[in-house]
Design an enzyme around this catalytic site. Structure first.
Site, PDB file in Angstrom:
ATOM      1  N   CYS F 122      -6.917  51.233  27.103  1.00  0.00           N
ATOM      2  CA  CYS F 122      -6.015  50.394  26.302  1.00  0.00           C
ATOM      3  C   CYS F 122      -6.851  49.412  25.474  1.00  0.00           C
ATOM      4  O   CYS F 122      -7.971  49.754  25.056  1.00  0.00           O
ATOM      5  CB  CYS F 122      -5.005  49.682  27.204  1.00  0.00           C
ATOM      6  SG  CYS F 122      -3.572  49.046  26.267  1.00  0.00           S
ATOM      7  N   ASP F 193      -2.036  43.105  33.359  1.00  0.00           N
ATOM      8  CA  ASP F 193      -0.835  42.425  32.903  1.00  0.00           C
ATOM      9  C   ASP F 193      -0.424  41.392  33.949  1.00  0.00           C
ATOM     10  O   ASP F 193      -0.179  40.239  33.635  1.00  0.00           O
ATOM     11  CB  ASP F 193       0.279  43.436  32.673  1.00  0.00           C
ATOM     12  CG  ASP F 193       1.402  42.818  31.894  1.00  0.00           C
ATOM     13  OD1 ASP F 193       1.258  42.656  30.664  1.00  0.00           O
ATOM     14  OD2 ASP F 193       2.415  42.440  32.526  1.00  0.00           O
TER      15      ASP F 193
END
Lengths: 305, 305, 305, 305, 305, 305
Positions: F122, F193
């Site tokens: 990512c 996250d």
């Protein structure tokens, strides 16, 4: 499938078939030998090949998921051109079954160490033959038998072990992992109900947890099984069904209302957790099941019901 | 350690102490709360600090290996300068124990999925409080309870689960691994007897095999335990002894002569197989045990018998 | 078992037999080839079949646990009806042993990457033949050789590797795992003393730790072994004994009094940690040992002493 | 290798060969069947054995690393003494390829549970034949197909699955592990490009990660592959080369300058993560690859280009 | 860094500093205690704070990668406002180091079972203090010490063990895995050079292979280490450098020309393979290293050179 | 939750809040900093504490599952008795967020080896800050970035890496395991996250498969995350919900009718597969999450909406 299917069959034959069907005669090895004996008996009464094939189908249907029975019946009928050859095949099968258990004991006993401790599960005559052969070879060792709920066949096992003069121990099933850590266990010996073409072993419920715990602790797991417990059908994809037995084996009637009781009889142990399968054909890796099936049950000419 | 040790102590106190000693009062949480209540009672009768400390020692000796009892007694006596403060500490401990179970239920219920299936072992009130809180939150799910030989506390568990209106299932201990493969199990919830400073969990025999099988199948294992089950003594090296109970719990007298029966009550589950410990202080990794002990039981001033 | 057993045997024969017994002639491959050569020599002197069989038994007893010797002698005598056929069998065995090492080298060299780094243990001529073949194929690569205590055969290995022009490295045995993490190791190549029917490999002490560490790091482990190192006896349960050698190989006499020194020569590597066995019959999974034994050593007619 | 090599060959033959070379004809099974068909065509035009062998070499060189093509050509030419026999061999090969897919479907469908959910990767006709056979057997179940970047063959797969009336799902490749935890996945079915003699499976990039994640979660992994995907060459050490394809399949030209794009087409899944290989010869353990190759492709007489 | 840096420092101080630099004084614990003693000595000579800080820097630079030395010096200087406080800090550090080893022994001895067998590696005074405390507690047990190439510190270890009256055994390093399988090993006790904030343990080369093999066999691994071996610097990302020592420790000069000899002194054991770290602050999980560092070395006010 | 909720709030504040709600402002770090900035702005306009608390609730509700936003808002409001103190808290939070990324870079860069190769997934600014700091420290190395379907954030990552002058590579997600085996990967660096109290890391879909594959290959996995990504709520049992995003991100509308597309944005990586979490508070084991949360977010006085 009751009595009337036996019309025209002699009583000795139908008594055996019914005994198998009603589970008075049970145990993978026993039903194999008895069904071979039934075919031999029938051949001795002057039955022709057609009648013997019909008998094979009848026997097969008494326990349609028992691979040992199917292998026995197939062994008797495959390639037999006369009733006499059926009888000879049956004799050969019975002889090799007896000799097989003896060889498994002898081969397995080599893996028993003097002064060692071992675990067994349920009541496997093949595993017990290993312990017997080791005792006969003058070794002294201890065996821990699990209770094996729900039937508690461990109670039978400990009686047989104690009679052999082995240091015998009894534990509940869920104590296996703890005992492995405490008691210097050197190996696990279990039997098998069915062995699949990819090396998976179907055996009494709890076997796979025991094997998993042994694997975790780097303890070898030996499966003791005659070659007639290897399933040629699994080569064709068949998934061995895990029988569910009556819940009355687990609880008293009404003991826990509104509760679903599950009673699976067997479980499946992956080949990863099995060090070797001890058969009368030799000590093989579980992945050798494919080879053994092809070698001893292979060929398209195999009789099937 | 019998009655005479209670000379000079009021009957209400000695009744509780004796109840704990004879195991009429049992269960890690219950003996903790009851021993705090006994000290509060005693403080209410005008006992002085010396007598309360003596009472602490008496209580501690009723079950010298029970960490929850020790933590309870320590909580009441640590830092107390007056009998009144002992009573206040006892009140606080009792209150937090009640609140603790409630919080564990609430925290744990977040991990229950609507439509999921779970396994529990033995009869853990902390684990059951999770299922209760999830039901109260409107979730519908199934729970598989293991029989938990030799005492079969699973029978109590299934009755409690069924009463909550949960889809309840009962299996023998050794079927857990098979059921995990068949029944889409989403998690395992168990209680704890003692939690060690390095994250090892001591709980009912069979817990470690269940946790191992869950780990093998990537199924999360949650241990539900009040903070008073964490053992400060293990920080100082103490190895929790695994109690062996009478063999009569496993077999009938004389059922299997010449056989050694082992009846370990607990086993040790390594932290590797535990996803989280759900305490009233929060959901922590098992390795957080060290931190929790230092945070809530740390300090050299802790009262010890 | 000394000289007198050779009465009536020509000197050339007894010299070889004695050389094997006293370990002047050693190494699994060498004793196999030499014993075949001894039988060929004897057949050339006009010995009859009975004498050749007696010679087989004598040879076998020089190193009763060496499977390569047993396989060599069996290969020469099995199915031979005349002394001439024994000589022909011996020739065939010797030829296939030479060709075998060559093929193992060629097959194994395919697994060597240009620019890669590899680890080897002890001093295996089969493993070295792989590195040689890779060099001959124009590949450039590095090999790390372990010291292999107590005999330090790694010193021989590094000399042979350096002579081939390979980038050669030397480490103590216990540094293998660290080196794997640091040096971009692409594979492990080791030899074998005995390969069991269930795929377990018996090789120099330390092999199993090296294989375990490689498995942990997802590095392939190749065992290089001629088919005559596969043990048909293990099919019949035989557990390969792990020889203990004199402690003087490990310490100076009197260096550490009151200390028990253990000097096991071999250890057992489970099939789980072996990616493939490279034999002259092909590159096989370790579990293929059963198949290979049945295919090349199978049959009841095999000569045994 | 362009057109001129086909001088003297009929157009029908060279059209097929060129189609395979330019990858208009592709897929391991299709190129195998088409090359057999090309040889049959050629034999029908009166070509002699020399020309057929030359044709075999030409076909082989169109895709020199495709084992299915090599096995097809070998099957047609091995042991053929006349053009007529080549044609017959080709017919037999084509017939068994068609029958093979059917049998794989039937064998594999036994492993599909009613109500279960499964994952597949890329677009494997053999894996799809399993799902089709299960649908035909009246089972209802769900299949999750991965997108399979860079070519996104998963889009083809979901269309085929949806047409069969199966509950069809689509996920990106990296979501497989998450989905296994959420969706009660009961098995993974993938195809194979090449199967090595030690049980390693070469298949579409991503297969090994999917198999690893399934292994972590105790979910069985089935590889569906006709026997002509087993590589006899790997028995002789050959390491299957992992083709790198044009980077334009992964990114737009100029999309990311100064960046090296890697586009490996296949990866290697170790046998540890594979529960069984489903072939038309039976359901075998991956380690059975050695046995299968020896049994069906063995022998020195095999035709090679 | 030689003599001239000590201008103005008393001889007693510079003798210790030089002893540490030349490694006449060595061992993680000893250099820590000696450097504290040097600072105390210096403070006793009337040195002012500036000179003491300069002395701290000098000491630190004698072995800039030794965390125990750095922790010792920091402990003496942190928060000290007068030379007298430096002396008091030094006294406190020395006292706690002595007490620390005693406590580690006592805590660790709880994990020694009467009749058990254990493995240790290299020559760790902390690990030996555990064995000593267990002997003092009246336990009888066996210890296997590894040779620990290249320095063979195992020879020192076995002499110390034998003197304690422990059943002492000596093995080469690579035999550890084999011995675990044969000898009912109940635990591994090793020391540590440095413990990182994420629980990784840096210790003598070979420790990580031993720990890996123990983990494979479900044998607990205990690291014995005073808190001054925990590295606050690793909290700030520092990767502990693995020192390479002279190759003359491994081979004789010229023994193997054209060969690169590697001689790494330490390796890194991941926390996964460590059951607990036994410190004088308590028995903690390796992941508790973060907590311990924050609790005992935390705070920005820590003195750094 | 649209505009009208902002009645009475200045435009600058509501613009930020709306930007977060509509995801024009996104990324865990950015929304944290922006929400602190919004509160500071509001405090500067003369808003009173009640209005600031209302603003906190409004901000919190823009992304109710984003822990970084919640931690930011809490940090500003906890313990603030005046608007001025809110502004000061906001300043402190913003400053520490900027400093935090810098420290993470510095700490993580210590784990980058000169000449090594790394994988990232990512587009994590914290992971990229590590690579940047390593470049700034003069190290040369390669980074492989995964495509990260469905959004292909890997394209952004490779542009940023190439701009830093790092050897940059691009692969599809499913090629990670293959690349690890081929390319001598030395470590994996990913962002996060949310980090749960038991050490589980919630990050972009695919992270858990990448971490699993790294763990299989003994490659360290580093999670780079500011402390404001640790979730105090998970301590109270909260299970982080895995958001499902629109299927149009995965396929074109109508591309595959009758197919259910799943688009989970995140997955959960267990602590077992994480070597360390690199935070601005230090490099900690994932199990240290509990400690970090208690240390920096603990206490009952924490402001909650």
């Amino acid at each position: 499938m009751s009595g009337s299917g036996y019309d025209g069959f002699p009583h000795e034959f139908s008594a055996i078939a019914e005994g198998i069907r009603t589970m008075e005669i049970r145990g993978a090895a026993l039903i194999a030998v008895e069904s071979a004996r039934a075919l031999k008996l029938l051949a001795g009464t002057g039955a022709d090949l057609d009648m013997l094939e019909e008998a094979g189908r009848l026997l097969f249907n008494t326990r349609p998921t028992a691979i040992s029975l199917e292998n026995a019946v197939s062994s008797c009928l495959t390639g037999a051109g006369t009733p006499q050859e059926v009888a000879e095949n049956a004799d050969r099968f019975i002889g090799s079954a007896i000799e097989g258990k003896h060889l498994i004991g002898r081969y397995g006993a080599e893996r028993i160490e003097d002064g060692g401790a071992y675990i067994t599960h349920c009541n496997s005559s093949a595993a017990l033959s290993v312990f017997k052969a080791a005792v006969d070879a003058g070794k002294r060792f201890d065996v821990f038998a699990t209770e094996t709920r729900p039937w508690r066949q461990g109670l039978i096992t400990v009686r047989e072990l104690a009679e052999m003069g082995i240091g015998t121990h009894f534990i509940v099933d869920s104590a296996s992992r703890h005992i492995m850590g405490e008691m210097n266990i050197k190996g696990v010996f279990v039997g098998a109900d069915t062995i699949c073409s990819n090396g998976v072993v179907i055996n009494k419920i709890g076997t796979s947890m025991l094997a998993l715990a042994a694997h975790e602790a780097r303890i070898p797991v030996y499966v003791c099984a005659e070659s007639f417990k290897f399933s040629p059908e699994t080569l064709h994809g068949k998934l061995v069904p895990i029988e569910e037995r009556p819940i009355s084996e687990v609880i008293e009637p009404g003991e826990v209302p509104d509760v679903t009781v599950h009673n699976p009889v067997f479980d499946a142990t992956p080949s990863d957790y099995i060090s070797a399968i001890i058969t009368e054909k030799g000590v093989i890796p579980p992945e050798g099941a494919y080879d053994l099936i092809m070698r001893f049950f292979g060929g398209d000419e195999r009789w099937t019901p």
